[in-house]
Design a protein around this motif. Sequence first.
Motif, mmCIF file in Angstrom:
data_model
loop_
_atom_site.group_PDB
_atom_site.id
_atom_site.type_symbol
_atom_site.label_atom_id
_atom_site.label_comp_id
_atom_site.label_asym_id
_atom_site.label_seq_id
_atom_site.Cartn_x
_atom_site.Cartn_y
_atom_site.Cartn_z
ATOM 1 N N GLY A 187 0.806 -1.211 0.000
ATOM 2 C CA GLY A 187 0.000 0.000 0.000
ATOM 3 C C GLY A 187 0.847 1.271 0.000
ATOM 4 N N GLU A 188 2.196 1.119 -0.151
ATOM 5 C CA GLU A 188 3.068 2.281 -0.042
ATOM 6 C C GLU A 188 2.933 3.258 -1.214
ATOM 7 O OE1 GLU A 188 3.613 -0.868 -0.591
ATOM 8 O OE2 GLU A 188 5.706 -1.365 -0.972
ATOM 9 N N ILE A 189 2.576 2.765 -2.397
ATOM 10 C CA ILE A 189 2.406 3.616 -3.581
ATOM 11 C C ILE A 189 0.928 3.531 -3.962
ATOM 12 C CG2 ILE A 189 3.164 3.983 -5.986
ATOM 13 C CD1 ILE A 189 5.642 3.701 -4.410
ATOM 14 N N ALA A 190 0.309 4.665 -4.219
ATOM 15 C CA ALA A 190 -1.109 4.632 -4.593
ATOM 16 C C ALA A 190 -1.267 3.972 -5.959
ATOM 17 C CB ALA A 190 -1.652 6.051 -4.627
ATOM 18 N N ILE A 191 -2.234 3.089 -6.070
ATOM 19 C CA ILE A 191 -2.463 2.426 -7.372
ATOM 20 C C ILE A 191 -3.466 3.268 -8.159
ATOM 21 C CG2 ILE A 191 -3.379 0.357 -8.500
ATOM 22 C CD1 ILE A 191 -2.388 -1.174 -5.978
ATOM 23 N N PRO A 192 -3.073 3.744 -9.353
ATOM 24 C CA PRO A 192 -3.985 4.588 -10.131
ATOM 25 C C PRO A 192 -5.281 3.851 -10.471
ATOM 26 C CG PRO A 192 -1.787 4.613 -11.062
ATOM 27 C CD PRO A 192 -1.790 3.540 -10.026
ATOM 28 N N LYS A 193 -6.360 4.626 -10.592
ATOM 29 C CA LYS A 193 -7.660 4.052 -10.947
ATOM 30 C C LYS A 193 -7.553 3.444 -12.348
ATOM 31 C CE LYS A 193 -12.385 5.723 -10.780
ATOM 32 N NZ LYS A 193 -12.903 5.977 -12.069
ATOM 33 N N PRO A 194 -8.038 2.226 -12.556
ATOM 34 C CA PRO A 194 -7.920 1.651 -13.907
ATOM 35 C C PRO A 194 -8.684 2.474 -14.942
ATOM 36 C CG PRO A 194 -8.829 0.062 -12.327
ATOM 37 C CD PRO A 194 -8.722 1.355 -11.610
ATOM 38 N N LEU A 195 -8.131 2.555 -16.144
ATOM 39 C CA LEU A 195 -8.826 3.271 -17.220
ATOM 40 C C LEU A 195 -9.979 2.390 -17.712
ATOM 41 C CD1 LEU A 195 -8.954 5.640 -19.250
ATOM 42 C CD2 LEU A 195 -7.412 4.335 -20.718
ATOM 43 N N SER A 196 -11.208 2.927 -17.627
ATOM 44 C CA SER A 196 -12.364 2.163 -18.098
ATOM 45 C C SER A 196 -12.998 2.921 -19.259
ATOM 46 C CB SER A 196 -13.389 2.016 -16.979
ATOM 47 O OG SER A 196 -14.590 1.532 -17.519
ATOM 48 N N PHE A 197 -13.477 2.189 -20.251
ATOM 49 C CA PHE A 197 -14.072 2.878 -21.412
ATOM 50 C C PHE A 197 -15.587 3.034 -21.255
ATOM 51 C CE2 PHE A 197 -9.977 1.336 -22.719
ATOM 52 C CZ PHE A 197 -9.434 2.491 -23.239
ATOM 53 N N SER A 198 -16.135 2.482 -20.194
ATOM 54 C CA SER A 198 -17.544 2.683 -19.793
ATOM 55 C C SER A 198 -18.519 2.759 -20.956
ATOM 56 C CB SER A 198 -17.657 3.977 -18.974
ATOM 57 O OG SER A 198 -16.912 3.847 -17.819
ATOM 58 N N LYS A 199 -18.500 1.733 -21.780
ATOM 59 C CA LYS A 199 -19.369 1.771 -22.970
ATOM 60 C C LYS A 199 -20.727 1.137 -22.731
ATOM 61 C CE LYS A 199 -16.013 0.435 -24.955
ATOM 62 N NZ LYS A 199 -14.982 -0.303 -25.590
#
Length: 510
Positions: A187-199
């Motif tokens: 948990g030491e580095i924040a994990i970026p939110k996954p890119l979703s294409f929300s189609k």
Amino acid sequence: MRKLRLILGDQLNAKHSWFKQKNKNTIYLMAEMRQETDYVKHHIQKVVAFFISMRNFSEALNKVGHQVIYFKISDNENQHDLEKIITRVISDKKIEKFEYQLPDEYRLDEQLKSICKNLKIESKVYDTEHFYTSRNDLTNFFHGKKILLMENFYRMMRKRHHILVINEQPIGGKWNYDHSNRNKYKGEIAIPKPLSFSKDVLSIVNDIQMADVKTFEEIDAENFPWPTTRKESIELLDYFCTNLLAYFGEYQDALYSEHAYLFHSRLSFAMNSKMISPKEVIDTVITYFNNNQDTIEISQVEGFVRQILGWREYIRGIYWKEMPNYAKMNALDNQNKLPDFFWTGETKMKCMQHAISQSLTEAYAHHIQRLMIIGNFSLLTQIHPDEVDAWYLGVYIDAIEWVEMPNTRGMSQYADGGIIATKPYVSSGSYINKMSNYCSSCHYKVKNKFGENACPFNSLYWNFLDDKREHFKNNQRMNMMMALLNKIKPDELIRIKEKAQYIMENLDSY
Ligand SMILES: Cc1cc2nc3c(=O)[nH]c(=O)nc-3n(C[C@H](O)[C@H](O)[C@H](O)COP(=O)(O)OP(=O)(O)OC[C@H]3O[C@@H](n4cnc5c(N)ncnc54)[C@H](O)[C@@H]3O)c2cc1C
Ligand code: SF4
């Protein structure tokens, strides 16, 4: 000459030389077919991902002036069988020559060869222009060798394609940074939110339901996250370079219950459908690395390049070297049935519960979840490789036989007797505890071998080694594991084996 050119569902390569010129006498053919949806039961998200990407590809071809005949899964005139469809279109459109690209799957390769034999017109086959290697490159490279080490193949590929290499030597001084790729994520580095294409994919889900295709699991049809066009594939690649590459290698093997994707790229579907090529991916990553050397280390980049230039091409080469026999291999003679919880995720084992539930909801698990959690458990419980293979092939968004089978049957189940993996990828609970945060919140105690709350992986692991002694007696890489097994006192081993037997007979209550 009037030509018909077939495009299969995983041949969505817009950069293929076929599309450089438009010709009014060339017709492209694409079809969503029951022969492809029904040979194994697939996850609904996988079927949707392929069909929507195919439709997008056909639209893009139409837009730039190519002629495409497209059969949707729900079209009444769709015959759902490749031979029937090709024969009908050839006759209807007075076609004089049939052309196709080399399929990546043995089954389709055989079918297309047979179709061409039966046709009364000329036919021609083209390369897909996707991979770095041809089907037989690996066979030629290892000619006369007994051991087909991926590392040797990978170094040859680095040199041949001048990737992370200067004067035939690796940039950074080492060919392989595998040892720096084994960190636990805390948990030491924040994990970026996954890119979703929300189609919104409702209409295609309706088509699949109307055609009564049997799928499993669910889909959020208003927010489909996967890339289904070339443009989105490139966006996902750029997102990976900017947000994830800097930590990819470091946490490549990490397992973490709060995040499905960690720093993984999620590019496998985009690549396996050929919307984007491995060369484009590697070139983009290396350019990004060259421009950002102050923030990105070589170990992160090498770890990624190895997966695509090394493993992906190697796995494909093994597939073509070993098929069709590979599909039947069961070197360890495993015969057990897949437990029901593989279809529900309902188990008290936290590691399995997380990896399986995520596979079922997302149609995705990263490599170490596939190998060291689900694969490890399947091998330790001695499940028949056919059952394991069918499960992996149906569940994952990126599962196409050429890549799924050598990974599952070979790398993870050792059913090929060691063609890919020089020793089986098995572990007790301690490896899982070292690489994950699963054990601290698990019903079972990772340190215990006995008792109701003992981690099942522990007794299963020693039992597996003991059961398979005969298979491993000449395998030097197993010497250390076997020496540790031999140190266990006979009465303790009997207790371990009784425990393991009980677990294997009652898998669904664990
Ligand atoms: C039992 C088992 C089954 C697997 N089944 C599949 C499958 O059906 N389809 C599939 O594409 N991959 C499969 N893999 C390989 C790997 O797990 C996936 O490619 C990866 O998890 C996809 O996620 P990603 O794109 O985020 O990968 P990342 O971790 O970001 O890796 C980048 C890319 O490297 C390539 N790659 C990495 N490892 C492998 C490998 N062992 N073989 C081939 N390519 C690799 C993939 O193209 C992947 O997209 C399997 C691995 C195992 C152990
Ligand atoms: S204790 Fe055992 S079963 Fe539970 S999460 Fe850890 S390894 Fe998995």
